[in-house]
Write a protein that holds these residues in place. Structure first.
Motif, short mmCIF file in Angstrom:
data_model
loop_
_atom_site.label_atom_id
_atom_site.label_comp_id
_atom_site.label_asym_id
_atom_site.label_seq_id
_atom_site.Cartn_x
_atom_site.Cartn_y
_atom_site.Cartn_z
N GLY A 189 0.82 -1.20 0.00
CA GLY A 189 0.00 0.00 0.00
C GLY A 189 0.85 1.25 0.00
N TYR A 190 0.30 2.31 -0.57
CA TYR A 190 0.99 3.59 -0.63
C TYR A 190 -0.02 4.71 -0.35
CZ TYR A 190 3.90 7.42 -2.20
OH TYR A 190 4.63 8.58 -2.25
N THR A 191 0.35 5.63 0.52
CA THR A 191 -0.52 6.73 0.90
C THR A 191 -0.27 7.94 0.01
OG1 THR A 191 -0.38 5.96 3.18
CG2 THR A 191 -1.30 8.14 2.83
N LEU A 192 -1.24 8.28 -0.84
CA LEU A 192 -1.14 9.47 -1.69
C LEU A 192 -1.42 10.73 -0.88
CD1 LEU A 192 -3.03 8.12 -4.82
CD2 LEU A 192 -0.57 8.44 -4.57
N ALA A 193 -2.34 10.62 0.09
CA ALA A 193 -2.68 11.74 0.98
C ALA A 193 -3.04 11.14 2.33
CB ALA A 193 -3.84 12.55 0.41
N GLY A 194 -2.38 11.59 3.37
CA GLY A 194 -2.56 11.00 4.69
C GLY A 194 -3.58 11.73 5.55
N SER A 195 -3.88 11.13 6.71
CA SER A 195 -4.77 11.70 7.71
C SER A 195 -4.58 10.91 9.00
CB SER A 195 -6.23 11.65 7.23
OG SER A 195 -7.05 12.42 8.08
N GLN A 196 -5.46 11.10 9.95
CA GLN A 196 -5.41 10.36 11.21
C GLN A 196 -6.53 9.32 11.20
OE1 GLN A 196 -5.87 12.72 14.76
NE2 GLN A 196 -5.10 11.10 16.05
N PHE A 197 -6.20 8.10 11.63
CA PHE A 197 -7.16 6.99 11.58
C PHE A 197 -7.29 6.28 12.91
CE2 PHE A 197 -6.48 7.61 7.15
CZ PHE A 197 -7.65 7.17 6.55
N ARG A 198 -8.49 5.77 13.15
CA ARG A 198 -8.73 4.81 14.23
C ARG A 198 -8.81 3.45 13.53
NH1 ARG A 198 -13.25 6.73 16.70
NH2 ARG A 198 -11.86 8.04 17.95
N ILE A 199 -7.95 2.53 13.95
CA ILE A 199 -7.86 1.21 13.34
C ILE A 199 -8.27 0.16 14.36
CG2 ILE A 199 -6.32 -0.49 12.27
CD1 ILE A 199 -4.52 1.90 11.45
N ILE B 7 -7.67 -1.74 19.28
CA ILE B 7 -8.04 -0.46 18.66
C ILE B 7 -6.93 0.55 18.96
CG2 ILE B 7 -9.71 1.43 18.61
CD1 ILE B 7 -11.83 -0.59 19.58
N ARG B 8 -6.51 1.27 17.93
CA ARG B 8 -5.48 2.29 18.13
C ARG B 8 -5.74 3.45 17.17
NH1 ARG B 8 -3.81 -1.77 15.14
NH2 ARG B 8 -2.52 -1.50 13.32
N GLU B 9 -5.18 4.61 17.51
CA GLU B 9 -5.25 5.79 16.65
C GLU B 9 -3.85 6.07 16.13
OE1 GLU B 9 -7.18 8.98 18.73
OE2 GLU B 9 -9.06 7.85 18.86
N VAL B 10 -3.76 6.29 14.82
CA VAL B 10 -2.45 6.50 14.19
C VAL B 10 -2.53 7.65 13.20
CG1 VAL B 10 -1.73 4.08 14.42
CG2 VAL B 10 -2.89 4.81 12.35
N ASN B 11 -1.43 8.37 13.07
CA ASN B 11 -1.27 9.36 12.01
C ASN B 11 -0.63 8.64 10.83
OD1 ASN B 11 -2.22 11.76 13.28
ND2 ASN B 11 -0.39 11.72 14.54
N VAL B 12 -1.30 8.67 9.69
CA VAL B 12 -0.77 8.05 8.49
C VAL B 12 -0.29 9.18 7.59
CG1 VAL B 12 -1.24 6.52 6.55
CG2 VAL B 12 -2.41 6.15 8.73
#
Length: 100
Positions: free
Chosen positions: A47-57, A63-68
């Motif tokens: 996978g490749y991030t073209l535009a990131g954000s913050q996610f709850r996975i 369950i965790r929150e990450v900045n992608v």
């Protein structure tokens, strides 16, 4: 359980096919703020991030929150499952390259 193309959010598609051939399937998945991806499985992929954000996975580890970040890459060598929600304030866009 749906794959990433079949899975959506609130009955709306979040991924589209960019390429599908004998060796790979490439998906482009877009998540506006507040939009997620219902629980689904992934075959081995890159996978490749073209535009990131913050996610709850939510996955098998909890369950965790990450900045992608933008321009971030990731890969999985085994089948995996997760559910995600964009909790950031910007639209995130990913390319998922699945091996066949």
């Amino acid at each position: 359980m749906p794959d990433p193309l079949e899975a959506g959010w609130n009955n709306e598609a979040v991924c589209e096919v960019v390429e599908d051939n004998a060796k790979i399937r490439v998906l482009k998945c877009t998540f506006a703020p507040g939009v997620g991806h219902e629980k689904h499985y992934h075959n081995p992929h890159f996978g490749y991030t073209l535009a990131g954000s913050q996610f709850r996975i939510k996955d098998t580890t909890g369950i965790r929150e990450v900045n992608v970040p933008t321009d971030y890459s990731f890969s999985k060598e085994a089948i995996s499952t997760h559910e995600v929600l964009n909790i950031g304030d910007s639209t995130a866009v990913f390319l998922i390259i699945e091996y066949k």
